[in-house]
Design an enzyme around this catalytic site. Structure first.
Site, PDB file in Angstrom:
ATOM      1  N   HIS A  54       0.648  -1.053  -0.099  1.00  0.00           N
ATOM      2  CA  HIS A  54      -0.084  -0.168  -0.131  1.00  0.00           C
ATOM      3  C   HIS A  54       0.827   1.218   0.118  1.00  0.00           C
ATOM      4  O   HIS A  54       0.195   2.463  -0.107  1.00  0.00           O
ATOM      5  CB  HIS A  54      -0.678   0.044   1.288  1.00  0.00           C
ATOM      6  CG  HIS A  54      -2.296   0.289   1.062  1.00  0.00           C
ATOM      7  ND1 HIS A  54      -2.942   0.273  -0.274  1.00  0.00           N
ATOM      8  CD2 HIS A  54      -3.107   0.843   1.880  1.00  0.00           C
ATOM      9  CE1 HIS A  54      -4.155   1.058  -0.063  1.00  0.00           C
ATOM     10  NE2 HIS A  54      -4.324   1.059   1.165  1.00  0.00           N
ATOM     11  N   ASN A 101      -6.866   6.545   3.955  1.00  0.00           N
ATOM     12  CA  ASN A 101      -8.120   6.602   3.565  1.00  0.00           C
ATOM     13  C   ASN A 101      -8.491   8.354   3.610  1.00  0.00           C
ATOM     14  O   ASN A 101      -9.737   8.569   3.235  1.00  0.00           O
ATOM     15  CB  ASN A 101      -8.990   5.726   4.450  1.00  0.00           C
ATOM     16  CG  ASN A 101      -9.059   4.445   4.168  1.00  0.00           C
ATOM     17  OD1 ASN A 101      -8.204   4.003   3.138  1.00  0.00           O
ATOM     18  ND2 ASN A 101      -9.836   3.501   5.007  1.00  0.00           N
ATOM     19  N   ASP A 126      -0.623   2.667  -5.398  1.00  0.00           N
ATOM     20  CA  ASP A 126      -0.895   1.330  -5.564  1.00  0.00           C
ATOM     21  C   ASP A 126      -2.065   0.728  -6.327  1.00  0.00           C
ATOM     22  O   ASP A 126      -2.966   1.259  -6.256  1.00  0.00           O
ATOM     23  CB  ASP A 126      -0.558   0.414  -4.386  1.00  0.00           C
ATOM     24  CG  ASP A 126      -1.468   0.630  -3.353  1.00  0.00           C
ATOM     25  OD1 ASP A 126      -1.819   2.003  -2.817  1.00  0.00           O
ATOM     26  OD2 ASP A 126      -2.410  -0.082  -3.205  1.00  0.00           O
ATOM     27  N   ASN A 147      -9.057   3.410  -1.645  1.00  0.00           N
ATOM     28  CA  ASN A 147     -10.004   4.422  -0.716  1.00  0.00           C
ATOM     29  C   ASN A 147      -9.179   5.673  -0.521  1.00  0.00           C
ATOM     30  O   ASN A 147      -9.757   6.816  -0.331  1.00  0.00           O
ATOM     31  CB  ASN A 147     -10.203   3.717   0.756  1.00  0.00           C
ATOM     32  CG  ASN A 147     -11.392   2.866   0.690  1.00  0.00           C
ATOM     33  OD1 ASN A 147     -12.199   2.894   0.106  1.00  0.00           O
ATOM     34  ND2 ASN A 147     -11.252   1.981   1.458  1.00  0.00           N
TER      35      ASN A 147
END
Length: 239
Positions: A54, A101, A126, A147
């Protein structure tokens, strides 16, 4: 404000026609504008998340900053922030520290403060829809299942027309939860592919700054297409 360091250079070679902050007041109205690029990498702050799938957006920005000698030490608009020049083009770089997020809480205000049109903003992130190590440069798009990208779009007032550098991390194996997959570190093979992709991505970002998005995408996406074909049947969890 960090932007003030650009003002002496820009006042000699450009005039901004954009309605911006008072730091632009010294610009000459007889010259052409040079707008900066804002390059943003998405990820999660903290040692726990370093080198995870991530965080490849962070990795890309770190590598670009290092290649250009741009320190990423200033905390600004909830981000680690740096500024520099790439062949005379001003470049702003940022790594939001809001956690993934909520990335838009940093990116939105940054772009707004500098009065940047969204076609001068590039977000690196990513992407599970691309094989590990495959890159794709695009002028716009949706957010899919990402997100962090969803938050950026929300804080751009749902405008999706900003540039993206998608960094392929591949799909989770079997029935593995995608949320767990993206928070894992790469295995040896995956790390090698990502490190190679990051080196390529640094050159792509340089091309974006110096030659523009259209030309950079034309050149880089052609190369990446062949990598995609070679990677089609390779799983990211191979040793």
């Amino acid at each position: 404000m960090p932007w003030n360091r650009f003002t002496p250079f820009l006042s000699k070679c450009c005039t901004s026609t954009i309605q911006t902050s008072p730091s632009y007041s010294s610009f000459s109205s007889s010259l052409s504008p040079i707008q900066p690029w804002l390059f943003v990498g998405l990820g999660n702050p903290g040692e726990k998340y370093q080198s995870t799938r991530h965080n490849v957006g962070f990795d890309m920005i770190d590598a670009f900053a290092q290649s250009q000698g741009i320190p990423l030490t200033t905390h600004y608009f909830k981000a680690l922030f740096g500024e520099g020049m790439v062949d005379g083009v001003p470049v702003l770089i940022a790594k939001p520290q809001t956690y993934m997020n909520l990335s838009g809480e940093s990116v939105g205000p940054l772009a707004a403060y500098y009065k940047l049109p969204l076609n001068r903003v590039l977000v690196a992130f990513d992407d599970m829809d691309l094989p590990c190590g495959v890159l794709r440069l695009q002028p716009k798009g949706g957010f899919g299942r990402h997100n962090g990208l969803k938050s950026v779009i929300y804080h751009f007032r749902k405008n999706r027309e900003f540039c993206r550098l998608r960094i392929g991390i591949g799909r989770p194996p079997g029935q593995m939860d995608p949320k767990a997959f993206v928070l894992q570190k790469f295995n040896r093979t995956g790390r090698e592919r990502i490190d190679s992709a990051i080196r390529e991505g640094v050159n792509i970002l340089k091309m974006v700054a110096t030659r523009g998005l259209t030309e950079a995408a034309r050149l880089s996406n052609a190369d990446q297409k062949y990598k995609l074909l070679r990677s089609h049947d390779i799983q990211t969890n191979d040793d």
